[in-house]
Design an enzyme around this catalytic site. Structure first.
Site, PDB file in Angstrom:
ATOM      1  N   GLU A   1       0.896  -1.134  -0.080  1.00 12.65           N
ATOM      2  CA  GLU A   1      -0.201  -0.109   0.087  1.00 12.65           C
ATOM      3  C   GLU A   1       0.948   1.094  -0.042  1.00 12.65           C
ATOM      4  O   GLU A   1       1.772   1.368   0.913  1.00 12.65           O
ATOM      5  CB  GLU A   1      -0.806   0.034   1.140  1.00 12.65           C
ATOM      6  CG  GLU A   1      -2.239  -0.838   1.237  1.00 12.65           C
ATOM      7  CD  GLU A   1      -3.094  -0.626   2.361  1.00 12.65           C
ATOM      8  OE1 GLU A   1      -3.071   0.400   2.892  1.00 12.65           O
ATOM      9  OE2 GLU A   1      -3.807  -1.723   2.716  1.00 12.65           O
TER      10      GLU A   1
ATOM     11  N   ASP B   1      -5.778   8.042   9.788  1.00 10.54           N
ATOM     12  CA  ASP B   1      -4.346   7.847  10.355  1.00 10.54           C
ATOM     13  C   ASP B   1      -4.130   8.198  11.571  1.00 10.54           C
ATOM     14  O   ASP B   1      -4.523   9.403  12.121  1.00 10.54           O
ATOM     15  CB  ASP B   1      -3.274   8.550   9.356  1.00 10.54           C
ATOM     16  CG  ASP B   1      -3.549   8.411   7.895  1.00 10.54           C
ATOM     17  OD1 ASP B   1      -3.867   7.101   7.424  1.00 10.54           O
ATOM     18  OD2 ASP B   1      -3.289   9.139   6.871  1.00 10.54           O
TER      19      ASP B   1
ATOM     20  N   TYR C   1     -11.163  -4.915   2.724  1.00 13.15           N
ATOM     21  CA  TYR C   1     -10.018  -4.410   3.752  1.00 13.15           C
ATOM     22  C   TYR C   1     -11.057  -4.450   4.978  1.00 13.15           C
ATOM     23  O   TYR C   1     -11.871  -3.705   5.329  1.00 13.15           O
ATOM     24  CB  TYR C   1      -9.562  -2.880   3.389  1.00 13.15           C
ATOM     25  CG  TYR C   1      -8.515  -2.563   4.460  1.00 13.15           C
ATOM     26  CD1 TYR C   1      -8.486  -2.762   5.545  1.00 13.15           C
ATOM     27  CD2 TYR C   1      -7.389  -1.885   3.670  1.00 13.15           C
ATOM     28  CE1 TYR C   1      -7.493  -2.365   6.402  1.00 13.15           C
ATOM     29  CE2 TYR C   1      -6.336  -1.473   4.464  1.00 13.15           C
ATOM     30  CZ  TYR C   1      -6.445  -1.334   5.810  1.00 13.15           C
ATOM     31  OH  TYR C   1      -5.483  -1.037   6.655  1.00 13.15           O
TER      32      TYR C   1
END
Length: 269
Positions: free
Chosen positions: A49, A60, A175
């Site tokens: 990734e 994040d 995912y």
């Protein structure tokens, strides 16, 4: 055939689980990012990734935020730079699939059609846009399919009844987010994680991969038994952060790359 599909098929035939590192492009610099990608492949990564640095991330945690800040402040790196890193790594001989991880605003500002034309030419196989909800992704999805780029969705334990709907539109893999909150190293995961993974598995014939918080070989091994792929982000980005003094010293550069490679090999077992 999309390279992601081929890689998963080859891994399944070999009875193996994919190890998928996440790295922030341009951290600590563009040249080193290419060398890190080469090192990841040599050390056992099956896909990578490629994280596009972004100033206002939603998903994040602090480690990846710091990496983005370094890339943006030191190198003023753009999404085009990140895509060029992928092409340069591919030209250098890297063969594994690249999945671009970016937020929607840089894609929108670039122009959707031009963006997909570019990443198709530059050897990107997949795309993750964590802040683009399923209800608003129709145009992006159509362009991705036309370019044979897999638009990969994220599903979380809180997705519940949306899991089947999200998974039904997925390409490449689904995912699965292991924990609530942002990325970061964790010792514990959502207590219903196995039930959640079973729910996702029942909703799709695609491979399922798990990420967010996975940081050591024991966790990779644990989830490798129930998933088709394991994604490791913050732990690798932190290893890169720790190696920056070596990476930026030409005489110690190889030692810095070895430190990163050894960690990936340890994850792989």
């Amino acid at each position: 055939m999309n390279l992601i599909d081929k890689t998963f098929a080859d891994l399944k035939a070999a009875g193996r689980t994919a190890l998928m590192p996440f790295v922030t492009m341009g951290d600590p610099d563009i040249k080193t990012s290419i060398a890190i990608i080469q090192t990841l492949e040599k050390s056992g990564a099956d896909m990578i990734e490629l994280g596009v640095p972004y100033s206002d991330p939603l998903a994040d945690g602090p480690v990846i935020q710091r990496a983005s800040e370094r890339a943006l402040s030191n190198n003023q790196i753009t999404i085009v730079d990140c895509i060029q890193i992928a092409e340069d790594a591919r030209t250098s001989g890297v063969k594994i699939p690249f999945i671009l991880f970016t937020y929607f605003n840089p894609v929108f500002q670039f122009g959707l059609e031009a963006f997909f034309e570019l990443i198709q030419r530059k050897g990107i196989s997949g795309l993750i846009i964590p802040d683009l909800p399923m209800e608003e992704d129709e145009e992006v999805r159509a362009l991705a399919e036309a370019a044979n780029i897999h638009l990969i969705p994220l599903v979380a334990p809180t997705s519940k009844e949306r899991v089947a709907r999200i998974s039904s539109k997925a390409k490449g893999f689904v995912y699965c987010v292991s924990s609530l909150g942002v990325t970061g190293v964790r010792a514990d995961f959502h207590k219903g994680i196995d039930e959640f993974l079973n729910t996702v598995r029942e909703a799709t014939d695609l491979p399922i991969c798990i990420g967010f918080g996975i940081s050591n070989h024991e966790q990779v091994e644990r989830f490798g038994k129930v998933c088709d792929g394991v994604i490791v982000g913050s732990a690798i980005v932190r290893t890169i952060e720790d190696a920056i003094p070596l990476l930026q010293d030409e005489s110690n550069r190889e030692a810095g790359l070895k430190k990163i490679g050894d960690f990936v090999a340890e994850l792989k077992g």
